[in-house]
Design an enzyme around this catalytic site. Structure first.
Site, PDB file in Angstrom:
ATOM      1  N   ARG A 187       0.780  -1.229   0.000  1.00 54.30           N
ATOM      2  CA  ARG A 187       0.000   0.000   0.000  1.00 54.30           C
ATOM      3  C   ARG A 187       0.813   1.281   0.000  1.00 54.30           C
ATOM      4  O   ARG A 187       0.271   2.345  -0.313  1.00 54.30           O
ATOM      5  CB  ARG A 187      -0.922   0.003   1.237  1.00 54.30           C
ATOM      6  CG  ARG A 187      -0.161  -0.038   2.561  1.00 54.30           C
ATOM      7  CD  ARG A 187      -1.097  -0.092   3.766  1.00 54.30           C
ATOM      8  NE  ARG A 187      -1.829   1.131   3.945  1.00 54.30           N
ATOM      9  CZ  ARG A 187      -1.348   2.212   4.529  1.00 54.30           C
ATOM     10  NH1 ARG A 187      -0.106   2.231   4.982  1.00 54.30           N
ATOM     11  NH2 ARG A 187      -2.091   3.279   4.653  1.00 54.30           N
TER      12      ARG A 187
ATOM     13  N   GLU B 203       4.242  -7.147  -3.060  1.00 56.77           N
ATOM     14  CA  GLU B 203       3.762  -8.493  -2.777  1.00 56.77           C
ATOM     15  C   GLU B 203       3.216  -9.247  -3.997  1.00 56.77           C
ATOM     16  O   GLU B 203       3.281 -10.474  -4.030  1.00 56.77           O
ATOM     17  CB  GLU B 203       2.698  -8.439  -1.681  1.00 56.77           C
ATOM     18  CG  GLU B 203       3.259  -7.982  -0.345  1.00 56.77           C
ATOM     19  CD  GLU B 203       2.187  -7.862   0.729  1.00 56.77           C
ATOM     20  OE1 GLU B 203       1.068  -8.376   0.530  1.00 56.77           O
ATOM     21  OE2 GLU B 203       2.464  -7.242   1.774  1.00 56.77           O
TER      22      GLU B 203
END
Length: 328
Positions: free
Chosen positions: A88, A287
């Site tokens: 994020r 990720e």
């Protein structure tokens, strides 16, 4: 006998918390020498966020990268930026930094418009100068503008926060918009399987991944390669053994992480599809590159030997037993 095979896997991955508020915030102070101090709580745990945040602030302010100092993850002075997880920080904290720098730039442009006798909408900033678009000779330095403001008792400090637009998931139906943006990609693995031992050698992985806009391409390539390393261990070697709730292999001499010697040849391909609400079009990349690794390797193994492993990790012993049983 050694047999080779290729396998492919695709993925999509949502950025941030699932259907929950996910804010970040930042401050940007511009000094009289034209430099800037950026404050944001984002924790750099090796993914390179400090470099990326500095680049974003420098680009938005129109000053050299070297003139931006970045202070991160200091609870005494930095505003909240949320956890470094769920891929994020570039997307969310990057937006907070960009908006804070934009706030500071608007203050600079308002004063520079008086000096340059032009409307703020006609101004631009680059390499430490504020100038009139199409008339670059009409310019002043960022430092000169800050100094003029300081002499009138004004300090240039921009501040902003960013929370991605989501719709919380309904408790009954599960419906909602869990993520504001997604990352996409495809991975191809090439393997060699020793049918006499079950040993798998991953020879090459080609990974094409959407980065939105690669603010720091070398950083993005490193994230892709790191994710592949994690996925490699998940697929072929990492396993926790439990007995009555107790971990039986708590040390790394028994819990087998891949090392540099285990890494295959990696060809990272950065695909740039600018994200409309990302900072300068950027998206998260950390990720997602981990997600398709195991699937692509298992597909390659199946292509090589004609039978499929259905349990992870796919150790040499497990694969050998599958081969001995004829793939059942």
């Amino acid at each position: 006998m050694k047999l080779r095979g290729k396998g492919i896997a695709c993925f999509f991955y949502g950025m941030g918390n699932t259907g929950k508020p996910n804010p970040s915030s930042a401050y940007v102070e511009v000094a009289q020498d034209g430099s800037a101090n950026v404050f944001c709580g984002v924790a750099d745990i090796g993914q390179g966020s400090s470099t990326v945040m500095t680049q974003i602030a420098a680009q938005e302010l129109g000053i050299p990268f070297e003139m931006v100092a970045f202070t991160s993850a200091d609870t005494g002075v930095t505003p909240e930026a949320g956890v470094t997880s769920a891929c994020r920080q570039t997307f969310i904290s990057g937006n907070a930094v960009r908006l804070a720098a934009q706030d500071a730039k608007e203050q600079l442009f308002k004063e520079a418009a008086k000096v340059l006798e032009a409307g703020t909408e006609r101004l631009a900033a680059k390499k430490g100068y504020i100038y009139v678009e199409n008339y670059p000779e009409r310019k002043t330095t960022v430092g000169e503008v800050v100094t003029k403001l300081y002499k009138t008792g004004k300090v240039v400090i921009g501040r902003a926060s960013f929370n991605p637009p989501i719709v919380p998931l309904d408790d009954e139906t599960g419906q909602g918009v869990p993520y504001a943006v997604y990352s996409y990609g495809t991975m191809v693995s090439e393997v060699e399987v020793d049918t006499e031992t079950g040993q798998v050698a991953v020879l090459k992985i080609t990974a094409a991944q959407d980065a939105g806009k690669a603010i720091n391409p070398l950083n993005v390539e490193g994230q892709i390669e790191g994710g592949i390393g994690i996925g490699l261990g998940f697929c072929l070697s990492e396993e926790i053994f439990l007995e009555k709730g107790m971990i039986k292999n708590p040390n790394f001499n028994e819990y087998l992480l891949p090392t540099a010697l285990d890494m295959p040849d990696i060809d990272p391909i950065i695909v740039e599809c600018p994200e409309p609400i990302g900072p300068f079009g950027a998206n998260g990349v950390g990720e997602p590159s981990n997600v398709p690794v195991a699937a692509s390797i298992l597909n390659a193994i199946a292509d090589a030997v004609g039978c499929r492993a259905k349990e992870l990790p796919c150790t040499a012993e497990r694969l050998f037993n599958i081969l001995q049983q004829g793939g059942n």
